[in-house]
Design an enzyme around this catalytic site. Structure first.
Site, PDB file in Angstrom:
ATOM      1  N   PRO A   2       0.825  -1.208   0.000  1.00 55.81           N
ATOM      2  CA  PRO A   2       0.000   0.000   0.000  1.00 55.81           C
ATOM      3  C   PRO A   2       0.859   1.258   0.000  1.00 55.81           C
ATOM      4  CG  PRO A   2      -0.803  -1.565   1.623  1.00 55.81           C
ATOM      5  CD  PRO A   2       0.509  -2.090   1.132  1.00 55.81           C
ATOM      6  N   GLU A   3       0.413   2.258  -0.753  1.00 58.65           N
ATOM      7  CA  GLU A   3       1.129   3.533  -0.745  1.00 58.65           C
ATOM      8  C   GLU A   3       0.645   4.354   0.451  1.00 58.65           C
ATOM      9  OE1 GLU A   3       2.492   5.243  -4.137  1.00 58.65           O
ATOM     10  OE2 GLU A   3       2.243   3.500  -5.423  1.00 58.65           O
ATOM     11  N   LYS A  52       4.472   4.583   5.629  1.00 56.37           N
ATOM     12  CA  LYS A  52       3.714   3.339   5.581  1.00 56.37           C
ATOM     13  C   LYS A  52       3.575   2.693   6.955  1.00 56.37           C
ATOM     14  CE  LYS A  52       5.044   2.830   0.784  1.00 56.37           C
ATOM     15  NZ  LYS A  52       5.613   2.005  -0.296  1.00 56.37           N
ATOM     16  N   ARG A 275      12.425  -3.092  -8.811  1.00 53.99           N
ATOM     17  CA  ARG A 275      11.030  -2.704  -9.017  1.00 53.99           C
ATOM     18  C   ARG A 275      10.816  -2.279 -10.464  1.00 53.99           C
ATOM     19  NH1 ARG A 275       8.233  -1.397  -4.373  1.00 53.99           N
ATOM     20  NH2 ARG A 275       6.427  -1.506  -5.762  1.00 53.99           N
TER      21      ARG A 275
END
Length: 285
Positions: A2-3, A52, A275
Site C-alpha cells: 500500500p502507498e 507506511k 522494481r
C-alpha cells in the site's frame, strides 16, 4: 505494498470508528496473543500515520503496524459502522476505489463474523470489527518508541509537520538515481511505485538522473506534486493523476508500450532496484 495515502486513510477510518471507546483486542491466529492481551479492554485514543507505518494509541501503549506486501485491514459491522471494506493487500486493490463494509452487509441484525484467514489482530467494538492479516510488522510499543521509528524515516508529504526542504536537501546529497530515492523511505516516506512513476513524469525528470544533479527548483516541484496527488488519494481512496476528462487514470504507470499521452512516444518499462519503472524517454530529462 500500500502507498502512503492508504495508511493515512486507515488512521482516519480508525479514528472515526473507534476513538474514545474501549476495545476488545484478541489474536485469533494466536501469534500476537501476548500483545493483544496488553491492549485488550483499553481505550483507543487515536491513530497517526508516518509513511507506511501506522501507530494506534491505546492509553499509554501503541500498536505499531506496517502492512508490507501482504498485509491488510478488513472491516465489518452493522449499519452504523461506515468503514472501508478493506485497505491493503491484495495488491490489485491498491489505487482502486474502496467499498464500504455497510454496502455489502447482509440485511437484518449484524453478527460478529468468524475470523477469515490468519487474523493476527482483531479490534472489536459493539458495532463492528477490524481484522489485521499478513502484516510485515505488528507489535506493542511504548509511546516514546514512535520517535525511534520515525527518526529513520524521511518527511511524509501527507503530514502537517512535513519538511519538504529536508527531502530536497537529502536528495541533493546523494548520487543515486532520483527514481530510487523516491522509493527510499529514509528520503521521503509514503510514496510507492505509482506515485514514483507519475510524479517524476509530471515533473519531467528522468528517473535515472542522480539526486545531486536535480535542481532545487525541480525537486521542489516534485515535492509539491507528491503532496498534491497523495492528498487527492487520501480524499478519494484511489490514485488518479490524469485530468478528469481523461479516460486513463495514469500517464505512465502500467502503460508500457503505449503512446505517451503528452508527446505520443512509447512508454518504457525497465527495472530499477528490483522494481518496475515506467517512464517516457521524450518527456523526462
Amino acid at each position: 505494498m500500500p502507498e502512503g495515502h492508504s495508511i493515512h486513510r486507515l488512521a482516519a477510518a480508525f479514528d472515526e470508528l473507534f476513538a474514545g471507546r474501549q476495545l476488545a483486542v484478541c489474536s485469533p491466529q494466536g501469534r500476537f496473543a501476548d500483545g493483544a492481551a496488553l491492549l485488550d479492554g483499553r481505550r483507543y485514543d487515536g491513530s497517526e500515520a508516518w509513511g507506511k507505518h501506522l501507530f494506534q494509541h491505546f492509553d499509554d501503549l501503541v500498536l505499531h503496524t506496517h502492512l508490507g506486501l501482504y498485509g491488510s485491514w478488513t472491516f465489518d459491522g452493522d449499519e452504523t459502522f461506515a468503514a472501508p471494506r478493506s485497505i491493503g493487500a491484495p495488491r490489485r486493490r491498491i489505487g482502486e476505489a474502496e467499498t464500504l463494509a455497510t454496502e455489502i452487509a447482509q440485511a437484518g441484525t449484524w453478527h460478529v463474523p468468524e475470523p477469515r484467514g490468519q487474523v493476527r489482530v482483531r479490534l472489536a467494538a459493539t458495532n463492528g470489527i477490524a481484522d489485521l492479516t499478513g502484516p510485515n510488522q505488528c507489535r506493542v510499543v511504548a509511546v516514546d518508541e514512535i520517535d525511534t521509528v520515525t527518526r529513520r524515516l524521511g518527511p511524509d508529504p501527507l503530514r502537517a509537520d512535513a519538511d519538504g526542504e529536508a527531502f530536497i536537501a537529502r536528495a541533493r546529497q546523494l548520487r543515486r538515481p532520483i527514481g530510487e530515492l523516491i522509493m527510499d523511505q529514509s528520503v521521503v516516506a509514503g510514496p510507492g511505485n505509482i506515485y514514483r512513476a507519475e510524479a517524476l513524469f509530471l515533473a519531467g525528470i528522468d528517473p535515472h538522473r542522480p539526486g545531486e544533479r536535480v535542481s532545487v527548483a525541480r525537486l521542489s516541484h516534485l515535492w509539491e506534486l507528491l503532496v498534491t496527488h497523495m492528498k487527492n488519494g487520501v480524499a478519494t481512496g484511489k490514485i488518479v493523476t490524469t485530468p478528469h476528462d481523461f479516460e486513463e487514470r495514469y500517464f505512465v504507470y502500467q502503460r508500457d508500450g503505449l503512446p505517451c499521452l503528452r508527446c505520443g512516444g512509447r512508454i518504457v518499462l525497465e527495472p530499477m532496484a528490483g522494481r518496475k519503472l515506467y517512464r517516457c524517454p521524450r518527456c523526462q530529462r
